[in-house]
Scaffold this motif. Sequence first.
Motif, PDB file in Angstrom:
ATOM      1  N   GLY A 159      98.524   8.002 -41.926  1.00  4.34           N
ATOM      2  CA  GLY A 159      99.228   6.788 -42.340  1.00  4.34           C
ATOM      3  C   GLY A 159      98.795   5.532 -41.626  1.00  4.34           C
ATOM      4  O   GLY A 159      99.117   4.423 -42.065  1.00  4.34           O
ATOM      5  N   GLY A 160      98.066   5.654 -40.497  1.00  3.78           N
ATOM      6  CA  GLY A 160      97.579   4.473 -39.784  1.00  3.78           C
ATOM      7  C   GLY A 160      96.440   3.801 -40.536  1.00  3.78           C
ATOM      8  O   GLY A 160      95.813   4.395 -41.429  1.00  3.78           O
ATOM      9  N   LEU A 161      96.179   2.556 -40.177  1.00  2.19           N
ATOM     10  CA  LEU A 161      95.130   1.793 -40.842  1.00  2.19           C
ATOM     11  C   LEU A 161      93.777   2.016 -40.165  1.00  2.19           C
ATOM     12  O   LEU A 161      93.678   2.038 -38.939  1.00  2.19           O
ATOM     13  N   TYR A 162      92.731   2.163 -40.977  1.00  4.03           N
ATOM     14  CA  TYR A 162      91.378   2.046 -40.449  1.00  4.03           C
ATOM     15  C   TYR A 162      91.120   0.584 -40.097  1.00  4.03           C
ATOM     16  O   TYR A 162      91.741  -0.331 -40.662  1.00  4.03           O
ATOM     17  N   SER A 163      90.209   0.348 -39.171  1.00  2.00           N
ATOM     18  CA  SER A 163      89.904  -1.009 -38.714  1.00  2.00           C
ATOM     19  C   SER A 163      88.637  -1.500 -39.410  1.00  2.00           C
ATOM     20  O   SER A 163      87.562  -0.923 -39.256  1.00  2.00           O
ATOM     21  N   GLU A 164      88.773  -2.561 -40.176  1.00  2.41           N
ATOM     22  CA  GLU A 164      87.662  -3.110 -40.950  1.00  2.41           C
ATOM     23  C   GLU A 164      86.846  -4.077 -40.094  1.00  2.41           C
ATOM     24  O   GLU A 164      87.402  -4.870 -39.327  1.00  2.41           O
ATOM     25  N   GLN A 165      85.518  -4.026 -40.219  1.00  2.00           N
ATOM     26  CA  GLN A 165      84.622  -4.924 -39.498  1.00  2.00           C
ATOM     27  C   GLN A 165      83.538  -5.432 -40.434  1.00  2.00           C
ATOM     28  O   GLN A 165      82.834  -4.645 -41.065  1.00  2.00           O
ATOM     29  N   LEU A 166      83.401  -6.748 -40.547  1.00  2.00           N
ATOM     30  CA  LEU A 166      82.281  -7.327 -41.272  1.00  2.00           C
ATOM     31  C   LEU A 166      81.122  -7.516 -40.303  1.00  2.00           C
ATOM     32  O   LEU A 166      81.284  -8.104 -39.235  1.00  2.00           O
ATOM     33  N   PHE A 167      79.946  -7.014 -40.669  1.00  2.00           N
ATOM     34  CA  PHE A 167      78.760  -7.105 -39.811  1.00  2.00           C
ATOM     35  C   PHE A 167      77.682  -7.918 -40.527  1.00  2.00           C
ATOM     36  O   PHE A 167      77.285  -7.589 -41.641  1.00  2.00           O
ATOM     37  N   SER A 168      77.241  -9.005 -39.884  1.00  2.00           N
ATOM     38  CA  SER A 168      76.173  -9.835 -40.421  1.00  2.00           C
ATOM     39  C   SER A 168      75.438 -10.477 -39.256  1.00  2.00           C
ATOM     40  O   SER A 168      76.028 -10.713 -38.201  1.00  2.00           O
ATOM     41  N   THR A 169      74.154 -10.756 -39.440  1.00  2.00           N
ATOM     42  CA  THR A 169      73.403 -11.440 -38.383  1.00  2.00           C
ATOM     43  C   THR A 169      73.340 -12.943 -38.621  1.00  2.00           C
ATOM     44  O   THR A 169      72.770 -13.669 -37.814  1.00  2.00           O
ATOM     45  N   GLU A 170      73.913 -13.404 -39.736  1.00  2.00           N
ATOM     46  CA  GLU A 170      73.914 -14.841 -40.042  1.00  2.00           C
ATOM     47  C   GLU A 170      75.289 -15.275 -40.552  1.00  2.00           C
ATOM     48  O   GLU A 170      75.416 -15.930 -41.594  1.00  2.00           O
ATOM     49  N   GLY A 171      76.304 -14.898 -39.797  1.00  2.00           N
ATOM     50  CA  GLY A 171      77.649 -15.315 -40.139  1.00  2.00           C
ATOM     51  C   GLY A 171      78.059 -14.842 -41.518  1.00  2.00           C
ATOM     52  O   GLY A 171      77.853 -13.693 -41.893  1.00  2.00           O
ATOM     53  N   PHE A 172      78.662 -15.736 -42.307  1.00  5.87           N
ATOM     54  CA  PHE A 172      79.144 -15.392 -43.642  1.00  5.87           C
ATOM     55  C   PHE A 172      78.218 -15.940 -44.730  1.00  5.87           C
ATOM     56  O   PHE A 172      78.613 -16.039 -45.884  1.00  5.87           O
ATOM     57  N   SER A 173      76.984 -16.296 -44.361  1.00  9.83           N
ATOM     58  CA  SER A 173      76.117 -17.005 -45.307  1.00  9.83           C
ATOM     59  C   SER A 173      74.949 -16.180 -45.811  1.00  9.83           C
ATOM     60  O   SER A 173      74.105 -16.702 -46.535  1.00  9.83           O
ATOM     61  N   ASN A 174      74.862 -14.896 -45.425  1.00  8.61           N
ATOM     62  CA  ASN A 174      73.733 -14.106 -45.897  1.00  8.61           C
ATOM     63  C   ASN A 174      74.129 -12.627 -45.956  1.00  8.61           C
ATOM     64  O   ASN A 174      75.314 -12.299 -45.969  1.00  8.61           O
ATOM     65  N   ASP A 175      73.148 -11.724 -45.943  1.00  7.34           N
ATOM     66  CA  ASP A 175      73.417 -10.294 -46.097  1.00  7.34           C
ATOM     67  C   ASP A 175      74.452  -9.811 -45.084  1.00  7.34           C
ATOM     68  O   ASP A 175      74.456 -10.259 -43.931  1.00  7.34           O
ATOM     69  N   TYR A 176      75.274  -8.863 -45.515  1.00  4.41           N
ATOM     70  CA  TYR A 176      76.301  -8.325 -44.626  1.00  4.41           C
ATOM     71  C   TYR A 176      76.645  -6.906 -45.043  1.00  4.41           C
ATOM     72  O   TYR A 176      76.296  -6.443 -46.136  1.00  4.41           O
ATOM     73  N   SER A 177      77.332  -6.208 -44.154  1.00  5.64           N
ATOM     74  CA  SER A 177      77.919  -4.912 -44.458  1.00  5.64           C
ATOM     75  C   SER A 177      79.350  -4.905 -43.951  1.00  5.64           C
ATOM     76  O   SER A 177      79.705  -5.684 -43.055  1.00  5.64           O
ATOM     77  N   ILE A 178      80.178  -4.030 -44.510  1.00  5.60           N
ATOM     78  CA  ILE A 178      81.553  -3.863 -44.053  1.00  5.60           C
ATOM     79  C   ILE A 178      81.725  -2.422 -43.602  1.00  5.60           C
ATOM     80  O   ILE A 178      81.433  -1.480 -44.358  1.00  5.60           O
ATOM     81  N   LEU A 179      82.177  -2.253 -42.355  1.00  6.93           N
ATOM     82  CA  LEU A 179      82.344  -0.931 -41.766  1.00  6.93           C
ATOM     83  C   LEU A 179      83.821  -0.668 -41.525  1.00  6.93           C
ATOM     84  O   LEU A 179      84.583  -1.591 -41.185  1.00  6.93           O
ATOM     85  N   TYR A 180      84.211   0.611 -41.629  1.00 10.31           N
ATOM     86  CA  TYR A 180      85.597   1.015 -41.413  1.00 10.31           C
ATOM     87  C   TYR A 180      85.656   1.996 -40.245  1.00 10.31           C
ATOM     88  O   TYR A 180      85.126   3.106 -40.322  1.00 10.31           O
TER      89      TYR A 180
END
Length: 385
Positions: free
Chosen positions: A23-44
């Motif tokens: 029932g607990g939440l997984y912790s979401e993480q956005l991973f990018s080497t150029e902030g929010f302006s280019n390629d990224y991945s989302i990890l849980y």
Amino acid sequence: MPHYIKLGQIPHKRHTQFRKPDGGLYSEQLFSTEGFSNDYSILYHAHPPTQIISTDPPINTMPVVAEEKMLQHRCFEGFQIKPENDFLESRKPVLVNNDCHIVLAAPRESMTRYFYKNADADEMIFVHAGSGVLYTQYGELPFGYGDYLVIPRGTIYQISFTDSNNRLFIVESFSPIRYPKRYLSRYGQLLEHSPFCERDIRGPQDLRSYDEAGDFLIKTRKKGMQYGLHYGHHPFDVVGWDGCCYPFAFSIHDFEPITGRVHQPPPVHQTFEANNFVVCSFVPRLYDYHPQAIPAPYNHSNIDSDEVLYYVDGDFMSRKNVTRGMITLHPAGIPHGPHPGAVEKSIGKKETGELAVMVDTFHPLQLTVEALEIENQGYTMSWAE
């Protein structure tokens, strides 16, 4: 990277509740080497990736520059870099500027006591000798002789070797390492004229999630300092991820050479690019097929780039006395070309078995103290022989 990968478990929508079996939440993480302006991945993650429990005093890891300015051809015997047990201690920077560091390494042992994160630079690790597995929060990347491992900055990893005989040629890039723009469609697909395609790119596999509490040391490099950051949970606790920013492997043996009736210029060998430098792959290929072709490269002037060539294997018809692991540096400002006799000797040859990695930098490189220790002193005047 331009193509999308998904591994493990992820929710239907981004930034929404994703709950564990208890029932607990997984912790979401956005991973990018150029902030929010280019390629990224989302990890849980099973646990927040922010829980630092202690820190170690920082260690200065800045390269020591021995020569800032010079204008002569230089040569270095890369296999004279002495092996070291520890992976990080084995890494010896030899040529550096503000855009990249070129590093040699001969690690004997796998990384088991700590994890590593380069928060300064993307890493391109070329595997000259050895094999093993690169472990990351994205999954596993098996590697072997001839592989490029491209690791985005900020990626946490461990590297495991099959045995103690390992030789690595590493480029640390202070900007993202990408495919050359001319190989890409406007939407990011590798085009038909590219010397490699998405089928040749090996992404992470076998995602394993480690839900473990304890004291996990991540040695992190930032601005030339190495920080010891201790986390309360295993950093590879990711249960799923998706996106276009991740480490990958590409074998130099999968690079398809571009040939022509006459000698083709170095850009046909380009494999990667970053801000102010490019990486090229020289692979076995058929020679030029014009009836009067000269297979040896023509003399050319380096006006706006330093040229670094790392010799891997095979016979190099434009150079004498080439050894495995040799590095040549031809700086901007003076022309260079084949050694005496190499042009005539090349005429009539049908193919080459050479294997090499080239790095062309658009700003001058500086020599470190480690470079001077392995320099081949006779190279500068070798064209006069």
